[in-house]
Scaffold this motif. Sequence first.
Motif, PDB file in Angstrom:
ATOM      1  N   ALA A 205       0.841  -1.206   0.000  1.00  0.00           N
ATOM      2  CA  ALA A 205       0.000   0.000   0.000  1.00  0.00           C
ATOM      3  C   ALA A 205       0.878   1.260   0.000  1.00  0.00           C
ATOM      4  O   ALA A 205       0.596   2.224  -0.723  1.00  0.00           O
ATOM      5  N   ASN A 206       1.951   1.243   0.781  1.00  0.00           N
ATOM      6  CA  ASN A 206       2.863   2.388   0.786  1.00  0.00           C
ATOM      7  C   ASN A 206       3.567   2.551  -0.562  1.00  0.00           C
ATOM      8  O   ASN A 206       3.790   3.663  -1.036  1.00  0.00           O
ATOM      9  N   TYR A 207       3.893   1.431  -1.151  1.00  0.00           N
ATOM     10  CA  TYR A 207       4.507   1.444  -2.491  1.00  0.00           C
ATOM     11  C   TYR A 207       3.544   2.109  -3.482  1.00  0.00           C
ATOM     12  O   TYR A 207       3.948   2.976  -4.267  1.00  0.00           O
ATOM     13  N   ALA A 208       2.266   1.717  -3.395  1.00  0.00           N
ATOM     14  CA  ALA A 208       1.257   2.288  -4.298  1.00  0.00           C
ATOM     15  C   ALA A 208       1.109   3.792  -4.060  1.00  0.00           C
ATOM     16  O   ALA A 208       0.939   4.580  -4.993  1.00  0.00           O
ATOM     17  N   LYS A 209       1.208   4.192  -2.796  1.00  0.00           N
ATOM     18  CA  LYS A 209       1.086   5.613  -2.446  1.00  0.00           C
ATOM     19  C   LYS A 209       2.220   6.411  -3.083  1.00  0.00           C
ATOM     20  O   LYS A 209       2.019   7.521  -3.610  1.00  0.00           O
ATOM     21  N   GLU A 210       3.396   5.853  -3.058  1.00  0.00           N
ATOM     22  CA  GLU A 210       4.568   6.491  -3.640  1.00  0.00           C
ATOM     23  C   GLU A 210       4.413   6.620  -5.164  1.00  0.00           C
ATOM     24  O   GLU A 210       4.725   7.660  -5.747  1.00  0.00           O
ATOM     25  N   ILE A 211       3.894   5.577  -5.787  1.00  0.00           N
ATOM     26  CA  ILE A 211       3.627   5.618  -7.240  1.00  0.00           C
ATOM     27  C   ILE A 211       2.621   6.739  -7.535  1.00  0.00           C
ATOM     28  O   ILE A 211       2.776   7.510  -8.485  1.00  0.00           O
ATOM     29  N   ALA A 212       1.590   6.830  -6.688  1.00  0.00           N
ATOM     30  CA  ALA A 212       0.560   7.859  -6.887  1.00  0.00           C
ATOM     31  C   ALA A 212       1.175   9.251  -6.775  1.00  0.00           C
ATOM     32  O   ALA A 212       0.923  10.130  -7.609  1.00  0.00           O
ATOM     33  N   ARG A 213       1.993   9.443  -5.759  1.00  0.00           N
ATOM     34  CA  ARG A 213       2.610  10.751  -5.532  1.00  0.00           C
ATOM     35  C   ARG A 213       3.485  11.165  -6.718  1.00  0.00           C
ATOM     36  O   ARG A 213       3.420  12.279  -7.212  1.00  0.00           O
ATOM     37  N   LYS A 214       4.278  10.232  -7.197  1.00  0.00           N
ATOM     38  CA  LYS A 214       5.196  10.547  -8.298  1.00  0.00           C
ATOM     39  C   LYS A 214       4.476  10.799  -9.618  1.00  0.00           C
ATOM     40  O   LYS A 214       5.033  11.414 -10.515  1.00  0.00           O
ATOM     41  N   ASN A 215       3.267  10.245  -9.765  1.00  0.00           N
ATOM     42  CA  ASN A 215       2.598  10.315 -11.058  1.00  0.00           C
ATOM     43  C   ASN A 215       1.312  11.136 -11.056  1.00  0.00           C
ATOM     44  O   ASN A 215       0.555  11.111 -12.027  1.00  0.00           O
ATOM     45  N   GLY A 216       1.060  11.829  -9.954  1.00  0.00           N
ATOM     46  CA  GLY A 216      -0.128  12.685  -9.896  1.00  0.00           C
ATOM     47  C   GLY A 216      -1.436  11.916  -9.911  1.00  0.00           C
ATOM     48  O   GLY A 216      -2.431  12.390 -10.468  1.00  0.00           O
ATOM     49  N   LEU A 217      -1.452  10.725  -9.312  1.00  0.00           N
ATOM     50  CA  LEU A 217      -2.698   9.967  -9.211  1.00  0.00           C
ATOM     51  C   LEU A 217      -3.305  10.214  -7.833  1.00  0.00           C
ATOM     52  O   LEU A 217      -2.582  10.414  -6.858  1.00  0.00           O
ATOM     53  N   LYS A 218      -4.640  10.194  -7.762  1.00  0.00           N
ATOM     54  CA  LYS A 218      -5.279  10.308  -6.453  1.00  0.00           C
ATOM     55  C   LYS A 218      -5.103   8.991  -5.697  1.00  0.00           C
ATOM     56  O   LYS A 218      -5.193   7.913  -6.298  1.00  0.00           O
ATOM     57  N   PHE A 219      -4.839   9.080  -4.416  1.00  0.00           N
ATOM     58  CA  PHE A 219      -4.594   7.871  -3.626  1.00  0.00           C
ATOM     59  C   PHE A 219      -5.429   7.861  -2.359  1.00  0.00           C
ATOM     60  O   PHE A 219      -5.535   8.865  -1.657  1.00  0.00           O
ATOM     61  N   THR A 220      -6.066   6.731  -2.078  1.00  0.00           N
ATOM     62  CA  THR A 220      -6.794   6.552  -0.816  1.00  0.00           C
ATOM     63  C   THR A 220      -6.440   5.172  -0.279  1.00  0.00           C
ATOM     64  O   THR A 220      -6.199   4.253  -1.061  1.00  0.00           O
TER      65      THR A 220
END
Length: 498
Positions: A205-220
């Motif tokens: 989940a943290n990995y996914a959050k990092e991907i979201a942050r780097k790529n401008g995706l919304k994350f929940t």
Amino acid sequence: MNIKIGITSENIAEIKDGCIAIAFFEDRLNLNKDIEKLDSALDDAIKNSITNKLFRAQTDEIKTSYLKNQGIKCIALIGLGKEKEFNLNKLMDSVSNLSKKLRAMDIKSFSIYLDSFSNRNFEFNAYLEKITQAVALSLYQFTKFKTKDLDKIKKIDEVTIIVDKNNYDKASRIADEAMIYAEAVNKTRDLINTPPNIATPEYVANYAKEIARKNGLKFTVLDESQIEKLGMECYMAVARASVNKPRMFILEYKGNNNEKPIVLVGKGLTYDTGGINTKPANYMANMKDDKSGACSVIHIMEACAKLKPKVNVIGIGVMAENAISGNAYKPDDVLKSYSGITVEVIHSDAEGRMVLADALAYSLKFNPKAIVDIATLTGAAIVALGYFASPIMGNDEKLINSIKKASEKSLEKVWQFPLWDEYEELIKSDVADIKHLNSDIDAGSIIGGIFLKHFVKDTPWAHIDIGGAAWAKQEKSYKPKGATGFGVRLLLDFLREQ
Ligand code: BES
Ligand code: ZN
Ligand code: ZN
């Protein structure tokens, strides 16, 4: 990615590189002007190989020769077989075998002469895309946890594709896109291959959050207490026996403001011991791959942020560990799913459909135009189709057909299984609304689909069972041993056609 793929429009005779690779069809063994020119600088090495029948250009044939005193150290001749019988699968196999062979020879970089692949069956775009992907996918290695003899690991750093001047811009664009696909696949493989003591639900989940942050995706993200509060009893039943607590994460990509989204749901079991109905040791091995669906979803979302298809996509990863403990769920338990449907438990190793049932029901809140789940759901998928293809099933022919079309383009094979009403009988329960499994093992993959169907209501939905395709026991062509990343190229091609 640690391999670079570049495009050049320099004349082949001027290229300086570790190796130049040129392809030939068995029934078209002639040299064009540029190759003639190169060949004369190589003392007719190519012509001699052909006239002396040392190279016949049959499928799977690769002939390498070392050269002395040249700007290139080696020449590789690739056989593509008969032009009429040529297809993109064969192309990927040839280029993959070439790449691995040159790596074994400890060559650090090589060039591919694209023009030599031109053929009457496929367009430029198609074969350039597949060549690029084959190089990047076949050279994948998972070495993160090795500490010894690192200098002995052979590695190719750079591959250059030689194109005609007129095609330079087009080729650069296609190769860049193909590399976004390959990178998504290789990063998916990395995450799946990461061992379960490290890749816990929280880690992913943290990995996914990092991907979201780097790529401008919304994350929940939903943690254990939120999952519990929402009433996801099926999901929590699977998750609660582990000290590695569950997470459900949601990534959102917006490529079209007005459209309803397509929701992708990935099974994310960071380890599947089987639970109380524990797997025997030889079946438990490699069950870190039970998070493959969720790992694919993360990198499909990342690739969407880069490729920008005109579609809204929501990616959900349902992370949990199926462990054994005093509070583990058991056969005979009855659970109330998030949708309200009550479920009788038959076997704790059929946990994937339990977590997916709640995630699929939850995904309806996004009012999706379609839901696609991707899951290592059954070993029966291997019995039915083997390791290179995945069963697909669902409640909407149009949706399934569009995934089948993407399957033809991506070369990731799917085969439709029926969800006929007759199968419903097999999951009737005496005590609850339904059971998650029939008591026999008949039609294992279909029963998984029949169960999941109850949780999507009328929303168009497709289920891809990657129980066989997610993991390779043997290295072959562009698939290394271990995680394959199956589904990433398939679903990216599907999303880009919307
Ligand atoms: N994760 C497994 C499915 C699986 C098995 C994936 C082998 C990849 C390789 C799944 O959770 C599972 O254990 N399924 C059982 C279901 C059975 C208990 C009905 C299976 O396939 O044996
Ligand atoms: Zn299981
Ligand atoms: Zn599982």
